[in-house]
Structure formats: structure tokens, C-alpha cells
Design a protein around this motif. Structure first.
Motif, PDB file in Angstrom:
ATOM      1  N   SER A   1       0.824  -1.213   0.000  1.00  0.00           N
ATOM      2  CA  SER A   1       0.000   0.000   0.000  1.00  0.00           C
ATOM      3  C   SER A   1       0.857   1.261   0.000  1.00  0.00           C
ATOM      4  O   SER A   1       0.397   2.336  -0.386  1.00  0.00           O
ATOM      5  CB  SER A   1      -0.918   0.014   1.229  1.00  0.00           C
ATOM      6  OG  SER A   1      -0.143  -0.011   2.430  1.00  0.00           O
ATOM      7  N   GLN A   2       2.144   1.125   0.408  1.00  0.00           N
ATOM      8  CA  GLN A   2       3.055   2.268   0.422  1.00  0.00           C
ATOM      9  C   GLN A   2       4.133   2.168  -0.643  1.00  0.00           C
ATOM     10  O   GLN A   2       4.801   3.156  -0.944  1.00  0.00           O
ATOM     11  CB  GLN A   2       3.712   2.379   1.805  1.00  0.00           C
ATOM     12  CG  GLN A   2       2.737   2.588   2.943  1.00  0.00           C
ATOM     13  CD  GLN A   2       3.427   2.585   4.300  1.00  0.00           C
ATOM     14  OE1 GLN A   2       4.568   3.018   4.428  1.00  0.00           O
ATOM     15  NE2 GLN A   2       2.740   2.083   5.311  1.00  0.00           N
ATOM     16  N   SER A   3       4.330   0.966  -1.193  1.00  0.00           N
ATOM     17  CA  SER A   3       5.351   0.768  -2.221  1.00  0.00           C
ATOM     18  C   SER A   3       4.913  -0.338  -3.172  1.00  0.00           C
ATOM     19  O   SER A   3       4.809  -1.502  -2.774  1.00  0.00           O
ATOM     20  CB  SER A   3       6.696   0.384  -1.591  1.00  0.00           C
ATOM     21  OG  SER A   3       7.612  -0.038  -2.593  1.00  0.00           O
ATOM     22  N   ARG A   4       4.675   0.055  -4.428  1.00  0.00           N
ATOM     23  CA  ARG A   4       4.257  -0.957  -5.400  1.00  0.00           C
ATOM     24  C   ARG A   4       5.397  -1.900  -5.769  1.00  0.00           C
ATOM     25  O   ARG A   4       5.159  -2.962  -6.352  1.00  0.00           O
ATOM     26  CB  ARG A   4       3.715  -0.270  -6.657  1.00  0.00           C
ATOM     27  CG  ARG A   4       2.291   0.285  -6.477  1.00  0.00           C
ATOM     28  CD  ARG A   4       1.343  -0.829  -6.067  1.00  0.00           C
ATOM     29  NE  ARG A   4      -0.048  -0.444  -6.164  1.00  0.00           N
ATOM     30  CZ  ARG A   4      -0.823  -0.184  -5.120  1.00  0.00           C
ATOM     31  NH1 ARG A   4      -0.328  -0.240  -3.900  1.00  0.00           N
ATOM     32  NH2 ARG A   4      -2.093   0.118  -5.291  1.00  0.00           N
ATOM     33  N   LEU A   5       6.624  -1.555  -5.437  1.00  0.00           N
ATOM     34  CA  LEU A   5       7.740  -2.467  -5.691  1.00  0.00           C
ATOM     35  C   LEU A   5       7.560  -3.771  -4.929  1.00  0.00           C
ATOM     36  O   LEU A   5       7.912  -4.840  -5.421  1.00  0.00           O
ATOM     37  CB  LEU A   5       9.067  -1.818  -5.282  1.00  0.00           C
ATOM     38  CG  LEU A   5      10.329  -2.698  -5.358  1.00  0.00           C
ATOM     39  CD1 LEU A   5      10.555  -3.209  -6.780  1.00  0.00           C
ATOM     40  CD2 LEU A   5      11.545  -1.937  -4.859  1.00  0.00           C
TER      41      LEU A   5
END
Length: 378
Positions: free
Chosen positions: A290-294
Motif C-alpha cells: 500500500s506504500q510501495s508498489r515495488l
């Protein structure tokens, strides 16, 4: 039949489908099931070794079954499958009509521990939600059909658990975590995920791995579950693609003719590459999707496909291999919007790329195209 304090006897049919694992068909009262068998919850011990194989309790499902069992006149043909201990006793009945060539009638004796807190003799392989409802029903004397097979090892129990649950699919993450623990995968589809799942397990438990403690598996519990942010199925699929595609960087590490695999070499590729990814994108590593699509499925899959391009230009025997990987991965950094901004070419805000085939394909193509253009233009 008699129910002594330390044993239960039941009329049973013995069927020899397998020469070393007889199958027994018999009945237990609902209240007896909890005395005879337990559920092997999937988890890991202090050393990280996988124990058990069953998914967590599904409370809504259990309540629905319990409501039915307590509703009055009940027909409950859906029985349980149990793994029985190898010290059970079966006495064939006497007489010419006790066998028809396919089954033999007799008496099955299951010994119970004198101490109720001691481990129970059997394990439930299929029907754990039903068994939980049966243990709580007011209809305690209701006969329940049981199919039991002798399984002296946990590996056999896991193998049968996967096989009997192929019709009603198990959660994918539960299957992938169990596969490395069985000798033979129950199907060709599962077989292709067995090695990748074992490699994901390695990445999750070895301290020099960039994924150490970050992968969410079916057995992940407590604080470990809060820290685990990478879905194991995405990483399994990323590794599987590279292993199976002739253009995959991991493909040459498998000898199809002999069936052997250079797992040491594969480990070196995976840890070197993903360590490079972590170092190029430190601000995006270790955060929940939810904070980093990586760290989400779309990031893992698209960067997994980039691995096949990057690692063919890397000499892993070189002392500068790690630096070389960082250089190669950095070629795509200018278009990546893992935590903020907009994917300009895709026309999407950073957090609107999703773990769907369409978005995985689009993002993979964007990253691959950027990488190739960078190398051509250098």
C-alpha cells in the motif's frame, strides 16, 4: 463396540488400495472425534522448520456447519479423512463372507493416551472445519463416517492432504509452502511450483537474502506476520517464469535430461539481483504494497522479468558483480514510480498499478523497453 478408557473399537472395512497403506472405513460418534484426532496447523518451529499443513480455522464456515448439526434431524454424509498411527490393530472377522475380494470386514482398535493432554493418535487430513463443528455440536452421539489410512510420517500426510484437496482448491500460498515438503507433487501444475517455492523459502530464511523475514507464507504468525509484506505467490511465479522459459536467466541451471538443478547457482543469481534492486530503490524496499508498489505483486513480477535481462550481462564470478547489477538496474530507475508520482507512459498514479495480468504486462513492458533503450543508447 466397546469404548474402553484407553481405546476405541469399531467395526470397519479394510480396503487395500496401496500395499503399504491400508484404508479403513468406519464410524465415530461426534464427541469421539476430538479424542482421536487433532488438526496439524501449519506453522514453523524455532529453527524455522515447517510443521503441520492445515490452514487456519474459518469461523464463519464452522458456525454454518454447527448450526446445521444442531438444527434437529440431520443427514451428514460428508465424513472426515484421518491419518492413523501405525500401531492401530485390525482383526479380520471370521467366516467365508467377511471379504469380497475388494474389502475385508473386521474390528479396528485405536489406542488413546491415558493423559488427555498428550498428543492424540490421529491427524485430520481433510475436513478440519467439519471436525471443529462436530466437536461443538449438541448432537454428540451422531455417527460420523471416517476414512482412515495409516500414515507413519508427516510427509505422507502432507502428500495426501494436497491430493484430496485438489478438487476444492486450497489457498495458493498454503499449497506453495507445502510443496517442497512432499516427495512428489500431486499434479504437473503443482510440480512446476515445487522448486520455486523451495527457493522462496530459502530467500525468506537466509540472513544474507534481501527478502529475509519479508515474505508472507501460510505459516507466518504473530510479529513475523506484521513484518512480512511480500506475497509468496508473486515471488514463486516470478522465479517459475525464469526457470521454465528458455530465455529465462535461471533456465540453464536446470538439466532437463538428468533432472538435476544447480540450486547454489540459482541462489547466487537471486540474492545478487534482488540485493541490487533493494540498493537501487532503498526508499521503496521493505514497505507494505500500500506504500510501495515495488513490494506488491505487480512490482515483484515486473522486476522479476527484468532479472532475465540484467543477469545475462553480469559475471557472477567477478568481484564487481554486485556493483554491475546495481548499474544495470539503475537504468530503469528514471521511469519507476514505486512510492509517489505518476507512471507517465502508463498514465497512472503510482498506486493505481495493480497486481493484475494487464498491469503486470504493461509495467513489465515499460521497464524492459526502458532498459533496452538505455543499453542501446550508451
Amino acid at each position: 463396540m466397546r469404548n474402553n478408557v484407553n481405546k476405541i473399537e469399531r467395526r470397519a472395512l479394510r480396503i487395500m488400495q496401496h500395499p503399504d497403506m491400508p484404508l479403513y472405513l468406519f464410524a465415530l460418534a461426534a464427541e469421539e472425534i476430538d479424542r482421536v484426532a487433532d488438526v496439524a496447523r501449519i506453522s514453523r518451529d524455532a529453527a524455522g522448520k515447517l510443521i503441520g499443513y492445515q490452514r487456519p480455522e474459518r469461523r464463519i464456515h464452522v458456525k454454518q456447519i454447527l448450526d446445521y448439526l444442531d438444527s434437529g434431524s440431520v443427514l451428514f454424509p460428508n465424513g472426515l479423512i484421518m491419518a492413523l498411527p501405525d500401531d492401530i490393530r485390525f482383526r479380520a472377522s471370521r467366516g467365508p463372507m467377511t471379504t469380497d475380494g475388494m474389502s475385508t470386514a473386521g474390528t479396528l482398535e485405536i489406542s488413546l493416551p491415558a493423559d488427555p493432554s498428550s498428543p492424540k493418535p490421529a491427524w485430520i487430513v481433510d475436513g478440519q472445519q467439519r471436525s471443529l463443528a462436530l466437536a461443538r455440536t449438541r448432537n454428540k452421539s451422531m455417527p460420523v463416517p471416517i476414512a482412515g489410512f495409516v500414515a507413519p510420517t508427516l510427509e505422507i500426510q502432507r502428500d495426501q492432504f494436497l491430493r484430496v484437496n485438489t478438487v476444492a482448491p486450497l489457498p495458493t500460498n498454503l499449497v506453495t509452502e507445502l510443496l517442497p515438503e512432499v516427495a512428489t507433487a500431486p499434479s504437473s501444475r503443482m510440480s512446476t511450483r515445487k522448486l520455486p517455492s523451495a527457493l522462496v523459502d530459502m530467500l525468506n530464511h537466509e540472513k544474507d537474502s534481501p527478502f529475509y523475514g519479508l515474505i508472507k507464507r501460510a505459516s507466518t504468525e504473530g510479529n513475523n506476520r506484521r513484518n512480512a509484506i511480500v506475497t509468496d505467490t508473486s515471488l514463486v511465479e516470478a522465479i517459475r517464469e525464469s526457470l521454465e522459459s528458455p530465455s529465462g536467466v535461471l533456465f540453464p541451471y536446470r538439466n532437463i535430461a538428468t533432472g538435476s538443478t544447480d540450486t547454489v547457482g540459482i541462489r547466487n543469481v537471486l540474492i545478487t539481483y534482488w540485493s541490487g534492486v533493494r540498493e537501487v530503490f532503498p526508499h521503496a524496499w521493505g514497505l507494505p504494497p500500500s506504500q510501495s508498489r515495488l513490494m506488491g505483486g505487480v512490482g515483484i513480477r515486473s522486476m522479476g522479468r527484468l532479472m532475465d535481462r540484467v543477469m545475462v550481462h553480469t559475471d557472477l564470478q567477478s568481484e564487481t558483480a554486485a556493483e554491475a547489477v546495481r548499474t544495470e538496474v539503475s537504468r530503469v530507475a528514471r521511469v519507476c514510480r514505486w512510492t509517489e508520482g505518476t507512471w507517465e507512459v502508463l498514465g497512472l498514479p503510482w498506486n493505481e498499478v495493480q497486481n493484475t495480468p494487464r498491469h503486470i504486462s504493461a509495467l513489465s513492458n515499460l521497464i524492459a523497453r526502458t532498459y533496452v533503450e538505455s543499453r542501446v543508447g550508451q
